[in-house]
Motif scaffolding. Sequence first.
Motif, PDB file in Angstrom:
ATOM      1  N   THR A   1      -6.684   8.285  -2.158  1.00  0.00           N
ATOM      2  CA  THR A   1      -5.294   8.745  -2.275  1.00  0.00           C
ATOM      3  C   THR A   1      -4.327   7.572  -2.351  1.00  0.00           C
ATOM      4  N   GLY A   2      -4.531   6.595  -1.458  1.00  0.00           N
ATOM      5  CA  GLY A   2      -3.655   5.427  -1.469  1.00  0.00           C
ATOM      6  C   GLY A   2      -3.774   4.635  -2.750  1.00  0.00           C
TER       7      GLY A   2
ATOM      8  N   THR B   1      -4.700   5.789  -5.685  1.00  0.00           N
ATOM      9  CA  THR B   1      -4.085   6.565  -6.771  1.00  0.00           C
ATOM     10  C   THR B   1      -2.568   6.439  -6.742  1.00  0.00           C
ATOM     11  N   ALA B   2      -1.991   6.538  -5.537  1.00  0.00           N
ATOM     12  CA  ALA B   2      -0.536   6.406  -5.416  1.00  0.00           C
ATOM     13  C   ALA B   2      -0.072   5.029  -5.867  1.00  0.00           C
ATOM     14  N   LYS B   3      -0.841   3.994  -5.504  1.00  0.00           N
ATOM     15  CA  LYS B   3      -0.463   2.638  -5.906  1.00  0.00           C
ATOM     16  C   LYS B   3      -0.510   2.482  -7.420  1.00  0.00           C
TER      17      LYS B   3
ATOM     18  N   VAL C   1      -0.221   4.854  -9.692  1.00  0.00           N
ATOM     19  CA  VAL C   1       0.852   5.643 -10.307  1.00  0.00           C
ATOM     20  C   VAL C   1       2.193   4.926 -10.180  1.00  0.00           C
ATOM     21  N   LEU C   2       2.496   4.414  -8.987  1.00  0.00           N
ATOM     22  CA  LEU C   2       3.785   3.758  -8.770  1.00  0.00           C
ATOM     23  C   LEU C   2       3.894   2.453  -9.554  1.00  0.00           C
TER      24      LEU C   2
ATOM     25  N   TYR D   1       2.238  -5.907  -4.448  1.00  0.00           N
ATOM     26  CA  TYR D   1       1.531  -4.682  -4.088  1.00  0.00           C
ATOM     27  C   TYR D   1       0.049  -4.693  -4.469  1.00  0.00           C
TER      28      TYR D   1
END
Length: 542
Positions: A36-37, A39-41, A43-44, A82
Amino acid sequence: MATQLTSAGPGRRAPHGGRHRTEPYIVRDSAPVTLTGLTAKVVLLGLAAGIAVWAAFPLVEARAWAGLAILAGTTAAIFYLYLTRRHVPAKYLVPGTLLLIAFQIFPILYTASTAFTNFGDGHRGNKAEAIVAIQTASVTQVPGSTEYALAVATTGDPATGPLVFLVTDPATRAVYAGNAAGLRALPEGEVTVNSAGKVTAARGYTVLDAGQASARSAEITAFAVPTPGGAIRSSGLSRAYEGKATREYAEACDCVRDTATGRTWTADEGAGAFVAADGERLAQGWKVGVGLANFSRVLTDSTISGPFLRTLLWNVAFAVGSVAATFALGLLCALALHTPRMRGRALYRVLLILPYAMPSFAMLLVWRDLFNTDFGLVNRLFGLDVDWLGGVWSARLAVVLVQMWLGFPYMFLVATGALQAIPRELTEASTVDGAGPWQSFRRVTLPLLMVALTPLLISSFAFNFNNFNAVYLTTEGGPFPADNPTAGATDLLITYTFRLAFGAAGAQYGFAAAISVFIFAIVALLSAVSFRRTRRQEELYA
């Protein structure tokens, strides 16, 4: 990244001659990576890359290489930050910092820089663009001019998108797309032409129908496509002609000559305009720096400085009065509902915050009708015959009352929260010491409230100082004196600035920015003084 520590462990015998056998302990300095983390990274970071690419094209087109370098450096820094496990505090600080720069610092700096220019209607582009605009605006049809079949199109929304002329050459049947930059030939396979030679469809363009074109007829009439021999202009909505410019630019004298009359306008680099010998200026100019001219105009032009000072005094009075009225009413309601013995407090609180939940834009228009002299509810309800919005002081009172109604729920909410944070032991102790309700409130409750609420009162003052909607939607700044239709009795500096900068003379963004700098300085000074007094209160009641 992990670090291995060794330890023999308590109570463990050491084999091999007393030496302790070491066992590794792994200490992790970062959380495990989850799907999840990750994927979020992704996407952002993809969103950041998309925004960077989107912003890069206008910068490249404008040849703003410094801005492009800053954009590339910022994007690279974000990716590095990041994608590494280091610099954890910066990961939390960078988003807020970037938003602060984008939405606070940059607008302030841009406004301040604009204040030193003549940016506005007629002074938006550079000198070359002004020359092209002057020449195309002077185009007239001459005998023998080529006429084209015209279809008006756009590359965006039919109502607001940039106009494009799709013209068909009657001799060659070739189709061209023309905009403010010039003509471009369109491949035959990308257009559809009817028997009359008019383009009915073109790839990448939206052809306007008769109704859409009629709605933008004024823009179409003023639009011109520059050509080597002059410019193409419309003759109605279905025909266009290539006319000849009657005004030509001569580089030798840096001037514009009218070939029909012989009149000459010479370039004035300080004013960013072509000026004739008698002082006449051509409407099309270019953006230049004017130094402190905009600020000097505010202070030295008697038609501006006099009303400016009067408006400033009323502006301060309005902001102070609005804050005082909303705070007094909100605090009174909060105190009334703070009594534990009152029943239905939750219902009363919901009812009291209703004005805060309603759209202020709509409510201001409703209040304007309520104060109407002839059919307004205020006059009818109380049997009055008061021209609320026509008199100087009645209009000012009406504006303050409207703002009090709109603003007291906010003060009620913050005062309720502050009251609940004050320990009841303090007020009970004052009662035991013989203090009455008023003395207990004035000596204990109010000072503690002011420590918590003074910063909010300062922010409310700053908001009301620039409360454009409250005045413009209610009175539009009026009533106006007969000798000065630009400065009304209820005008705030922000509405006065709006009328000066965007009035009949057209948009004067540089001048408006200069007045905005004055407003910023005034609010900053008053806020700084207020915050200093707040610190003294905090030290006194700490």
